[in-house]
Write a protein that holds these residues in place. Structure first.
Motif, PDB file in Angstrom:
ATOM      1  N   UNK A 125       0.807  -1.150   0.008  1.00  0.00           N
ATOM      2  CA  UNK A 125      -0.027   0.079  -0.080  1.00  0.00           C
ATOM      3  C   UNK A 125       0.863   1.306  -0.038  1.00  0.00           C
ATOM      4  N   UNK A 126       2.121   1.312   0.518  1.00  0.00           N
ATOM      5  CA  UNK A 126       3.017   2.636   0.569  1.00  0.00           C
ATOM      6  C   UNK A 126       4.175   2.533  -0.452  1.00  0.00           C
ATOM      7  N   UNK A 127       3.727   1.410  -1.309  1.00  0.00           N
ATOM      8  CA  UNK A 127       4.806   1.377  -2.442  1.00  0.00           C
ATOM      9  C   UNK A 127       6.359   0.610  -2.016  1.00  0.00           C
ATOM     10  N   UNK A 128       6.259  -0.003  -1.063  1.00  0.00           N
ATOM     11  CA  UNK A 128       7.441  -0.705  -0.499  1.00  0.00           C
ATOM     12  C   UNK A 128       7.447  -2.426  -1.009  1.00  0.00           C
ATOM     13  N   UNK A 129       6.439  -2.701  -1.690  1.00  0.00           N
ATOM     14  CA  UNK A 129       6.236  -3.991  -2.086  1.00  0.00           C
ATOM     15  C   UNK A 129       7.494  -4.686  -2.727  1.00  0.00           C
ATOM     16  N   UNK A 143      12.580   5.964   0.496  1.00  0.00           N
ATOM     17  CA  UNK A 143      12.002   4.694   0.971  1.00  0.00           C
ATOM     18  C   UNK A 143      12.071   4.485   2.359  1.00  0.00           C
ATOM     19  N   UNK A 144      13.007   5.240   3.031  1.00  0.00           N
ATOM     20  CA  UNK A 144      13.093   5.197   4.461  1.00  0.00           C
ATOM     21  C   UNK A 144      11.727   5.749   5.099  1.00  0.00           C
ATOM     22  N   UNK A 145      11.559   7.058   4.421  1.00  0.00           N
ATOM     23  CA  UNK A 145      10.291   7.703   4.871  1.00  0.00           C
ATOM     24  C   UNK A 145       9.130   6.926   4.853  1.00  0.00           C
ATOM     25  N   UNK A 146       9.124   6.182   3.753  1.00  0.00           N
ATOM     26  CA  UNK A 146       7.871   5.126   3.495  1.00  0.00           C
ATOM     27  C   UNK A 146       7.963   4.101   4.709  1.00  0.00           C
ATOM     28  N   UNK A 147       9.048   3.555   4.889  1.00  0.00           N
ATOM     29  CA  UNK A 147       9.199   2.652   5.957  1.00  0.00           C
ATOM     30  C   UNK A 147       8.603   2.969   7.305  1.00  0.00           C
ATOM     31  N   UNK A 176       4.080  11.442  -5.119  1.00  0.00           N
ATOM     32  CA  UNK A 176       3.954  10.120  -4.754  1.00  0.00           C
ATOM     33  C   UNK A 176       3.164   9.652  -3.467  1.00  0.00           C
ATOM     34  N   UNK A 177       3.868  10.572  -2.556  1.00  0.00           N
ATOM     35  CA  UNK A 177       3.365  10.269  -1.212  1.00  0.00           C
ATOM     36  C   UNK A 177       2.066  10.611  -0.762  1.00  0.00           C
ATOM     37  N   UNK A 178       1.853  11.939  -1.514  1.00  0.00           N
ATOM     38  CA  UNK A 178       0.536  12.605  -1.059  1.00  0.00           C
ATOM     39  C   UNK A 178      -0.933  11.510  -0.904  1.00  0.00           C
ATOM     40  N   UNK A 179      -1.076  10.869  -2.122  1.00  0.00           N
ATOM     41  CA  UNK A 179      -2.130   9.885  -2.242  1.00  0.00           C
ATOM     42  C   UNK A 179      -2.196   8.950  -1.158  1.00  0.00           C
ATOM     43  N   UNK A 180      -0.882   8.362  -0.845  1.00  0.00           N
ATOM     44  CA  UNK A 180      -0.725   7.277   0.211  1.00  0.00           C
ATOM     45  C   UNK A 180      -1.331   8.029   1.440  1.00  0.00           C
ATOM     46  N   UNK A 181      -1.024   9.218   1.887  1.00  0.00           N
ATOM     47  CA  UNK A 181      -1.626   9.676   3.008  1.00  0.00           C
ATOM     48  C   UNK A 181      -3.187  10.057   3.085  1.00  0.00           C
ATOM     49  N   UNK A 182      -3.617  10.546   1.797  1.00  0.00           N
ATOM     50  CA  UNK A 182      -5.055  10.755   1.534  1.00  0.00           C
ATOM     51  C   UNK A 182      -5.746   9.445   1.758  1.00  0.00           C
ATOM     52  N   UNK A 183      -4.943   8.261   1.409  1.00  0.00           N
ATOM     53  CA  UNK A 183      -5.735   7.226   1.504  1.00  0.00           C
ATOM     54  C   UNK A 183      -5.913   6.485   2.734  1.00  0.00           C
ATOM     55  N   UNK A 184      -4.730   6.794   3.496  1.00  0.00           N
ATOM     56  CA  UNK A 184      -4.892   6.473   5.045  1.00  0.00           C
ATOM     57  C   UNK A 184      -6.089   7.288   5.721  1.00  0.00           C
ATOM     58  N   UNK A 185      -6.132   8.524   5.547  1.00  0.00           N
ATOM     59  CA  UNK A 185      -7.272   9.266   5.882  1.00  0.00           C
ATOM     60  C   UNK A 185      -8.517   8.620   5.561  1.00  0.00           C
ATOM     61  N   UNK A 186      -8.536   8.242   4.268  1.00  0.00           N
ATOM     62  CA  UNK A 186      -9.856   7.683   3.708  1.00  0.00           C
ATOM     63  C   UNK A 186     -10.223   6.452   4.382  1.00  0.00           C
TER      64      UNK A 186
END
Ligand SMILES: Nc1ncnc2c1ncn2[C@@H]1O[C@H](COP(=O)(O)OP(=O)(O)OP(=O)(O)O)[C@@H](O)[C@H]1O
Ligand SMILES: [Mg+2]
Lengths: 252, 329
Positions: A125-129, A143-147, A176-186
């Motif tokens: 989900x956060x692009x670390x797959x 990537x570390x921020x995503x981790x 790339x990170x913004x939609x991830x944060x938005x998704x979490x809020x969603x």
């Protein structure tokens, strides 16, 4: 009105002679993205450390869902559903990305297999797959921020405290990170984010608190707050708002 | 997957179990009993330091407690040897929990923790060298009673089986830890305590549990030592020699791995024997050899022999998977 998820009352933190946090009172509403902004050294990270139990406030009280959580240790706050990321990234350096996230997932899962499954899920989900089996120490800053984010998210928090997860990223990585944060809020996670990237604050946050020299100097909708003269001065120095207005007047 | 599988453990134990069927040599058996004893003691250290990152210099505190409780209960209170041995393990665990509670409650980490464990072991050694119950400076002799019920045997083979069983159990315990949430939390504590706390790990409690398990395993080694040699004194039970052996074996073999302590104990003991043969058992020589081995390992194989094997295996796998490059353009 629903009671706030998190409520701070007159929280102070004295560091030596300095009041790093000075009578901060604020309320975080359930289910929205709140931003905490302010110039360097304003006390934002210190405030997060107090909320997440890493630092005890010198004064004041903190309530989570109406319960006084002041002075509760970090692991109990994490179990209550309060997760944080670290501005200075704190990976489990010797472990793989997968294992790093699994330790977050273990908070609510005893079984190793289930935790690893859940971790793989969060990673994708956060692009670390793609880097699951890489050692955390070998990752790029982005990537570390995503981790950091993934490990916190894996604990299934209801309140997520993000300390500058966009700092140090290039514009493409921020986008790339913004939609991830938005998704979490969603998904219903309440988010408080410390952020210097104003464009992200404006597009993500519904409410903004501005901290300067340990004090909340203003709060409100992002658009109002960034135009506020006191905020501009906090960032750029005394008289800056007037100078900007003057400069704006001659050029536009 | 980097962890040891159950099949590996069964295989290794089966291979070791076959040794008495192949040789009746007392020299070989004695060597292996002592090596396995060190492997056991080292496995205890490995749980706390290898997995938990808490480096103890004082595992003698647990070894000695296991040994003294086993001996004292038998000789002073007439307790059955097996029960005394079991209570020795419990006693070691208790001492581990007590030292852990004091050290971790006051937030000791790194070299401070190491020094405090060393200090506790030394205090216990000095107490044992003056207290009447431990036989003070004279030590305790366990009376000869060559019956299995008394945990004493005619030959070395039964001792060999027993220490091998203890090692097998310790391997299984560590594997179990590796595969559990507790193990994941323990490794998280080793890697980054703040990050661990942030994801809900009660770091003080995890460290305390690790120290208790670690102490219990090492105390089993102490109790076994008492039964095998039938004599202990304060220097043997609580002396630095065993604290050093406890950390040397896993460091040489590979810390934080299931087989590291066993591998390291066999290598270290073998080197010690060779050195003895070459120089005719000069006093203090073993320590020189161990010091040399430690320097070599730290300099050239920080992950120990297990780490070397892993990187060799990876290199071979890579060689096999990539076809040899052909030299034509
Ligand atoms: N442990 C400490 N001891 C003394 N002073 C401290 C300590 N922690 C923070 N401070 C001081 O408190 C103030 C607030 O620091 P903090 O890290 O919270 O700022 P921040 O708003 O997060 O800044 P940045 O945007 O640079 O991350 C700073 O002046 C800092 O020097
Ligand atoms: Mg900060």
């Amino acid at each position: 009105m629903a009671e706030p998820l998190l409520c701070l009352q007159h929280v102070c933190k004295r560091c030596g002679g300095l009041l790093a946090v000075d009578h901060v009172s604020l309320a975080v509403e359930v289910g929205r993205i709140t931003a905490l902004i302010g110039p360097n050294g304003a006390g934002k990270t210190t405030l997060f450390s107090i909320i997440s139990g890493f630092l005890a406030p010198s004064e004041g009280r903190i309530f989570h869902r109406g319960t006084d959580i002041t002075g509760m240790p970090p692991h109990l706050l994490a179990r209550r559903g309060i997760a944080r990321t670290f501005q200075i990234m704190q990976p489990f350096a010797g472990l793989t990305v997968h294992e790093n996230i699994a330790i977050g997932a273990h908070l609510s899962r005893r079984s190793r297999a289930e935790a690893l499954d859940a971790a793989a899920d969060v990673a994708s989900k956060v692009g670390l797959g793609q880097v699951l089996e890489r050692p955390a120490a070998s990752l790029t800053v982005a990537a570390r921020k995503r981790l950091e984010l993934a490990r916190a998210v894996a604990t299934n928090p209801e309140l997520l405290l993000l300390d500058e997860v966009l700092a140090g990223l290039n514009p493409g990585e921020v986008a790339a990170m913004m939609p991830i944060i938005r998704h979490l809020a969603g998904r219903g996670i309440t988010i408080v984010m410390i952020e210097h990237v104003m464009q992200a604050v404006i597009s993500l946050a519904e409410h903004v608190f501005v901290l300067a020299e340990g004090r909340i100097i203003t709060q409100g909708a992002p658009q109002e707050v960034v135009g506020n003269a006191r905020v501009v001065e906090a960032y750029l120095g005394h008289g800056a708002a007037a100078r900007l207005a003057a400069a704006g007047g001659t050029h536009v | 997957m980097k962890g040891a599988s159950l099949a590996h453990i069964v295989l290794v134990i089966a291979a070791l179990a076959a040794v008495p069927l192949l040789t009746a040599s007392n020299v070989v058996l004695n060597f292996l009993v002592v090596a396995l004893l060190v492997a056991l003691v080292g496995q205890g250290w490995n749980v706390l330091a290898g997995y938990g990152g808490q480096y103890s210099f004082g595992h003698a505190a647990f070894f000695g407690t296991g040994a003294y409780v086993t001996a004292i209960l038998q000789m002073r209170y007439g307790v059955n040897a097996w029960i005394a041995f079991t209570l020795g393990i419990a006693g070691g665990a208790l001492v581990g929990a007590a030292i852990g509670a004091l050290a971790f409650r006051s937030g000791l980490r790194g070299s401070y923790f190491a020094l405090v464990t060393l200090a506790f072991a030394e205090v216990l050694r000095i107490l044992a060298s003056v207290a009447p119950v431990t036989g003070a400076g004279v030590g305790i002799l366990i009376a000869l009673d060559l019956r299995p019920q008394a945990f004493q045997f005619q030959g070395r083979v039964p001792f060999y089986w027993i220490v091998l069983t203890l090692v097998a159990v310790s391997l299984l315990i560590v594997r179990l830890i590796e595969q559990s949430r507790f193990g994941a939390w323990l490794v998280a504590v080793r890697e980054n305590e703040d990050a661990a706390r942030a994801v809900g790990v009660d770091t003080a409690r995890v460290k305390l549990a690790a120290m208790t398990i670690s102490a219990a395993i090492t105390a089993a080694g102490g109790g076994f030592y008492a039964q095998y040699f039938l004599f202990i004194d304060s220097g043997i039970a609580y002396g630095p020699w065993i604290s050093i052996a406890a950390l040397l074996a896993p460091i040489v073999g590979g810390i934080g791995t299931v087989f590291g302590p066993l591998l390291g104990a066999l290598v270290v003991k073998t080197l010690g024997e060779i050195a003895k043969l070459v120089t005719g058992d000069a006093p203090g020589l073993d320590l020189v050899v161990y010091g040399g081995v430690l320097i070599l390992v730290v300099a050239f194989a920080p992950q120990g022999i297990a780490g070397l094997l892993t990187s060799l295996r990876l290199r071979f796998a890579r060689l096999r998977s990539s076809p040899p490059e052909r030299a034509h353009g």
